[in-house]
Structure formats: C-alpha cells, structure tokens
Design a protein around this motif. Sequence first.
Motif, short mmCIF file in Angstrom:
data_model
loop_
_atom_site.label_atom_id
_atom_site.label_comp_id
_atom_site.label_asym_id
_atom_site.label_seq_id
_atom_site.Cartn_x
_atom_site.Cartn_y
_atom_site.Cartn_z
N GLY A 166 12.54 37.01 -32.48
CA GLY A 166 11.88 36.39 -31.34
C GLY A 166 12.79 36.16 -30.15
N LYS A 167 12.20 36.01 -29.01
CA LYS A 167 12.96 35.74 -27.80
C LYS A 167 12.32 34.57 -27.06
N LEU A 168 13.07 34.00 -26.13
CA LEU A 168 12.53 32.93 -25.30
C LEU A 168 12.47 33.43 -23.85
N PHE A 169 11.45 32.96 -23.14
CA PHE A 169 11.26 33.43 -21.77
C PHE A 169 11.14 32.27 -20.81
N LYS A 170 11.25 32.63 -19.57
CA LYS A 170 11.17 31.64 -18.50
C LYS A 170 9.84 30.88 -18.56
N ASN A 171 8.76 31.56 -18.94
CA ASN A 171 7.48 30.84 -18.96
C ASN A 171 7.39 29.86 -20.14
N ASP A 172 8.23 30.06 -21.19
CA ASP A 172 8.32 29.04 -22.24
C ASP A 172 8.84 27.74 -21.64
N GLU A 173 9.79 27.89 -20.73
CA GLU A 173 10.35 26.71 -20.07
C GLU A 173 9.24 25.96 -19.32
N LEU A 181 5.08 25.81 -28.59
CA LEU A 181 5.70 27.14 -28.66
C LEU A 181 5.07 27.99 -29.76
N LEU A 182 4.68 27.35 -30.87
CA LEU A 182 4.03 28.10 -31.96
C LEU A 182 2.78 28.79 -31.43
N SER A 183 1.99 28.01 -30.68
CA SER A 183 0.74 28.63 -30.20
C SER A 183 1.03 29.65 -29.11
N ALA A 184 2.06 29.40 -28.29
CA ALA A 184 2.40 30.35 -27.24
C ALA A 184 2.89 31.66 -27.84
N HIS A 185 3.65 31.59 -28.94
CA HIS A 185 4.21 32.79 -29.56
C HIS A 185 3.29 33.38 -30.62
N HIS A 186 2.15 32.73 -30.85
CA HIS A 186 1.19 33.19 -31.86
C HIS A 186 1.84 33.35 -33.22
N VAL A 187 2.60 32.37 -33.64
CA VAL A 187 3.21 32.42 -34.99
C VAL A 187 2.90 31.13 -35.73
N ARG A 188 2.99 31.23 -37.07
CA ARG A 188 2.83 30.04 -37.89
C ARG A 188 4.21 29.43 -38.13
N GLU A 189 4.22 28.20 -38.58
CA GLU A 189 5.47 27.48 -38.82
C GLU A 189 6.42 28.30 -39.73
N GLU A 190 5.86 28.96 -40.76
CA GLU A 190 6.70 29.68 -41.74
C GLU A 190 7.51 30.79 -41.10
N ASP A 191 6.87 31.53 -40.14
CA ASP A 191 7.67 32.60 -39.55
C ASP A 191 7.92 32.38 -38.06
N LYS A 192 8.25 31.16 -37.74
CA LYS A 192 8.49 30.88 -36.33
C LYS A 192 9.78 31.53 -35.86
N ASP A 193 9.85 31.87 -34.57
CA ASP A 193 10.96 32.67 -34.07
C ASP A 193 11.80 31.90 -33.06
N PHE A 194 11.88 30.59 -33.24
CA PHE A 194 12.73 29.78 -32.36
C PHE A 194 13.18 28.56 -33.17
N SER A 195 14.19 27.89 -32.67
CA SER A 195 14.71 26.73 -33.39
C SER A 195 15.14 25.67 -32.40
N PHE A 196 15.29 24.45 -32.95
CA PHE A 196 15.73 23.34 -32.12
C PHE A 196 17.12 22.89 -32.56
N LEU A 197 17.97 22.71 -31.60
CA LEU A 197 19.26 22.08 -31.88
C LEU A 197 19.22 20.68 -31.29
N THR A 198 19.38 19.70 -32.21
CA THR A 198 19.50 18.32 -31.72
C THR A 198 20.77 17.75 -32.30
N ALA A 199 21.23 16.66 -31.71
CA ALA A 199 22.46 16.03 -32.20
C ALA A 199 22.31 15.68 -33.67
N ALA A 200 21.14 15.12 -34.02
CA ALA A 200 20.93 14.70 -35.41
C ALA A 200 20.97 15.90 -36.35
N PHE A 201 20.32 16.99 -35.93
CA PHE A 201 20.28 18.18 -36.77
C PHE A 201 21.69 18.75 -36.96
#
Lengths: 225, 407
Positions: free
Chosen positions: B86-93, B250-270
């Motif tokens: 997966g990739k991220l795009f300006k319109n995701d922003e 983002l899941l709905s924008a990328h048309h993916v389910r949680e299991e095969d999602k193509d992006f991730s979150f980096l947080t301090a806690a994580f």
Amino acid sequence: MLSLKGIEKIYSTGSVSVRALDGITFSIREGERVSIIGPSGCGKSTLLHILGLLDVPTGGSLMLDGTDVSTLNETELAQFRGRKIGFIFQSFFLIPSMDAISNVALPMMFYDVPAAERLQKAQKMLGRLGMGDRLHHVPSELSGGQRQRVAIARALVNEPTLLLADEPTGNLDSRSGEEVLKIFDELSAEGKTIVIVTHDPSIAKKSPRVIRLKDGKIEKDERKK
Amino acid sequence: MVDHAELFLYSMNNMRRRKMRSWLTVIGIVIGIAAIVTLISVAQGLSNSINEQLKSFGSNTVVVIPGDIRQQLSPFGGAARPPSVGKLFKNDEERIGRIAGVDLISSVINSRASIDFKGNLVTASISGVEPSVFEGSQNIELEQGRFLTDTDKHTAVIGYNIAYDTFGKQPVQVSSVLSIGKEGTRFRVVGVLKKAGSTGSTDSAIYIPLEDARDLAGSSITPNEVSGIRFVAKEGFEVQEVVDEVNYELLSAHHVREEDKDFSFLTAAFLQEQVATITALLTLFLGGVAGISLVVGGVGIANTMFMSVLERTREIGILKSIGASNEAIQEAFLIESGLIGLSGGIIGVLLGLLFSIIGGALGVPTAVGIELALFAIFFSFAVGIISGYLPARNASKLPAIVALRYE
Ligand SMILES: Nc1ncnc2c1ncn2[C@@H]1O[C@H](COP(=O)(O)OP(=O)(O)OP(=O)(O)O)[C@@H](O)[C@H]1O
Ligand SMILES: [Mg+2]
C-alpha cells in the motif's frame, strides 16, 4: 562412670563378615586407669573407638556418665566427644597447617570459650607438657614425641572426664615414649580416668587394671592389688 | 555454639593453603558475572538511549506510514504474509485532516540525496515537510533564522550537526546555499536548529518544503504519493481514540479490511511498547548466554569443593573426634564455597563495570544500575552456596571413624 554390656561389632565387607568385638562387658570407675592389651587384630582399637563415640557398636549398650549413648543424636554425640572425652591417637592426628597452639585451642572453638581465653588455656596446657617454647611450630617442625605431647594437650584442654589413648607410644622411640608415659602417670595421679590400648608390656605393668582381649572377647580382666 | 568467626578464619586459612586452585575457581565465577554485568548493561543502555530518542517523538504525535508494521515487526508473522504494498497519498492527508481531534497535520516525503556545499559533497536524508510540522514537534528550537513557511520555495532548515559538523570546517549558516540532488537545485538555508543532544534525531535533519522534496524524488514516487502523514492529537482528545477514527477513515478510503490493511500508525506509546519488548528479549537472551558461563563457574566451585573435601577427609575426622558437629563441618565448607562465589561476584562486577565504562567511552550505550551490581554479587554468592552445598553435606555426613581411617 563407664559401663559396657554385651558390646558387639561386626564388620561385613561383601560376603565376609568379621566379628571384631563379641560380647564385651565391663565397667570403669571414676579415676581408674586401665590398660587394654591383646594380640594384633583382636579388636582393641575397635573397642576404644566405640568408647570414644567415634564408632557405633552393632550390638550391646554403652553408658557414659549415666547416659545411654545410643539415645544421643549426632549433635549431642559431638558435644560428648568434645567435652567428656579426650582421644589420643597413635599417629597424633594433628592438623598439619596449624601451629601447636592453634591445634590445642581447636577443641574449644566448638564451645563458648572466648577466643582470648582459648589461646591462654592452650598455652598453659602446652607449657604444662613442656612445650612452652614450641607454641608456633607447625607439626612438621616437631619431633614425634613433641607432636604426641601437643596431641595430649589438645585431648586435655577441654578437661574431659575420660582420656582414651590408642597406642600413644607406638610411633615413638623409647625415650620419647617414657616421657609420654610420665605424663599419663601424672594425669592418673591427679585422678583422671584413663584407658590406654597398648602393646607395650611396661605400660601394662604400671596399670592397676589390665583387660586382655582375644578374638573380640575378654580373655582376662585383672586388678592388681 | 561454634565460634563462627573462628570457623570463618579456619575456612579462609584452607583457601589460602590452595591459593592457586581457589583463585582459578574464583576466575570461573568472575568471567560469568563480568559477562552478565557487561551484557545486561549494554542491553539496558541500548534501551535507555532508544527511549531517550523516543522522547523527541511527542506523546500526542501520530505518524501514519504505508505498510503493515505489526506484520513486519512480528517475529513469526513476517514470512507468512507478504509485506503490504500500500501507499499513502496527499488526499489521505486531506481526509485525515477533516477528522475532529486531528491538528497540525503534515505530509512528509523522505528521500536521500547528495548535497554539495562549497565543493564538499555528502549524501544525507532529506525530509520534505509542511510548516505545521515545526509547530507539532516538541524540543525543536532554532539557533538562528526561522522555520519554513507556506510560501517558501527552495529553502531549507538544517540540524545542528549538518551546520557545524557534516561539511567540515566551514559552518553552514543562514543564507548559505546548498546544492541538492542530481540537478544541483539550489536551496537557501533559512534556519539552523539548536543541538538536540542525546535525543538526537533532529541534529542530522534537513527540512525542505514538501513540493521541493517531490521534485527531488522525481520518478521514484508516484504523483501525489507521500512517505508519511504526521499529525498531532488535539488537546482534550485521547490519542488512541483519534487513531481509531483515522484508522476507520483510511480503511474505507483504501477499500481494505482491518486484517489486510496497508498502513500503520506510529505513536509514542506503540514505539515504547515495541522497544520494551525488544530490549526485554535482548536482555533475556544476553543474560541467558552469560548465565551459561555462570553455571560453568558454579560447576567449577562444586568440583573444587569436592576436591577440598576429599583431600581433607582425614582432617574432617580429626575435627569430629575433638567435638565438631556436623553443622560446624558443613558451615566451614559452605563458608569456603560462599567466599569463592562472593569474591568472584565482587571482582566480576568491578570488571563488568570497567568493561561498561570502556564500552561507554567507545560509544556503546551502557547503563549499570546499583540494583544490577548488587543482584550480581548476591547471585554469585548464592551460586557459591548452592554449588558448595552437596560437597559440604557429604563432608558433614562422613562418619568420624571412616574419615579418620581415610588414607
Ligand atoms: N573398617 C573395617 N572393616 C572391616 N574389618 C575391620 C575394619 N576395622 C577393623 N576391622 C577388623 O576388625 C578386627 C579388629 O581390628 P582392630 O583394629 O580393632 O584390631 P587391634 O586389636 O587394634 O589390632 P592392632 O593391635 O594391630 O592395632 C580386625 O580383624 C580387623 O581386620
Ligand atoms: Mg589398633
């Protein structure tokens, strides 16, 4: 103070069993001096080890100072060995790494004698046995007779009621032997109870009581008058 | 009953009689303890330094990156499933920006490029950012100049090391010009950041406007693609709740389910959680490796003690004949093995400390806590006692007459 009844010791090594002691019964009074004699292998050392609580008989009973020693646990036996009995071995059994005074002070370490007092007592005892000028010699720097005197000092230092000696002159020349015997004479005169195992007829001759063993049995128990 | 001080001296004396053997046995423990202290201090230091760096990652900051990082971090899952493409795009922003609780959002385009300053050529990583990044970051301060603004083009804000270290003697300053990329596009420096120190991450950074970075990247990224999207959870919003909403969007924008999602979150806690897991594993592994050498040391003590009992069998008989109890005999030997363990522990800790200091001087992050030192000393003492237990018990159980008859 000491009485044996039907003492028996059987060594079983593999299929062979040796009856080293076979029904030994006698008693010793306070202050008595006894010699145990007999041919080699008749069980003299075995008997003395049992008297000294170093070995346990396979049968019979031993009363020491009114206590049946078979009722004592390991710790109580250790206390009896340390307080009531002084054992003198033919080959001295000093601790080679320790000097004379430390060897003599050693038995007091297991009781509540303060450290300073221990050294004082040890020094005094060595002085009494004519070893006052050899306090800091280790055993390898002493003659056989001197080593045996250190060993006797060690046996006496806790003021035991019973002194046991297994051929104390056996490893000594005749002159050193004489000197050691003189010490026993003195102790006897002071009223110590002494049992000596010996081959030496001259020691036996001096004893007012002689027990003769043969094949693990008492052959003769005679008191001189 | 027995004079413990005197017994202690007796045991010391016995060790002195076999000085060489005692020391060799001690060395067995020293090696194990020094290894444990050094390796654990390295693991600890590593963990500390990573956590220190994580601090510059603000606790409200969230970075969205392409691909499923959990899948890549998992020690078992990585091979089973192919990494997400997966990739991220300006319109995701733009989508994320509309969510309540999201603030100071910025896309980021990361790339590496060659940089020329007065004939000195280096290759460095370059971050294309939007100005809100500077507002959203903690511990980012200017030494001179200003941050980037919306209207900037071909300008750069550089980290302290880039300014004073990377190009040697000549410092890069505000209004210096850097030529970046294959075509040597000229970027004017408008700001230099203060030294971040151990929190480090901004010291070697070069920030340029997002669209300039897209030009530099050229055909290596598709149109409108970005390397990551960074935003801050607004005051009064739970970071996790905001992340959940962004995730849903983002899941709905990328048309993916949680299991095969193509992006991730980096947080301090994580990140902290990940670092904690990894350093715990590292500590366990290194400690385990060093622990094996300590076991070998313990076997060495047991061996020495069995020899010691054997060669002093006669002496044990003598001691018993003059009134030593079983407990006293056992204690004497345990003092000996405990002392071997203890001195091995103390020397080992000192040596481990020395290694850690040397390691620290060489740039390996190390951290020796007083707890680690005390634990290591106590542990080696325990190893001594445990290793000596059986030999000591054997010695104490020897019947007096058997010991005396021993030739
Ligand atoms: N540990 C042992 N195992 C088996 N037999 C033993 C053991 N100790 C002694 N004996 C046997 O017991 C018998 C008595 O031995 P002991 O040492 O008491 O003799 P002794 O009268 O002291 O002899 P000596 O005058 O030569 O010292 C001997 O036949 C000996 O072989
Ligand atoms: Mg004999």
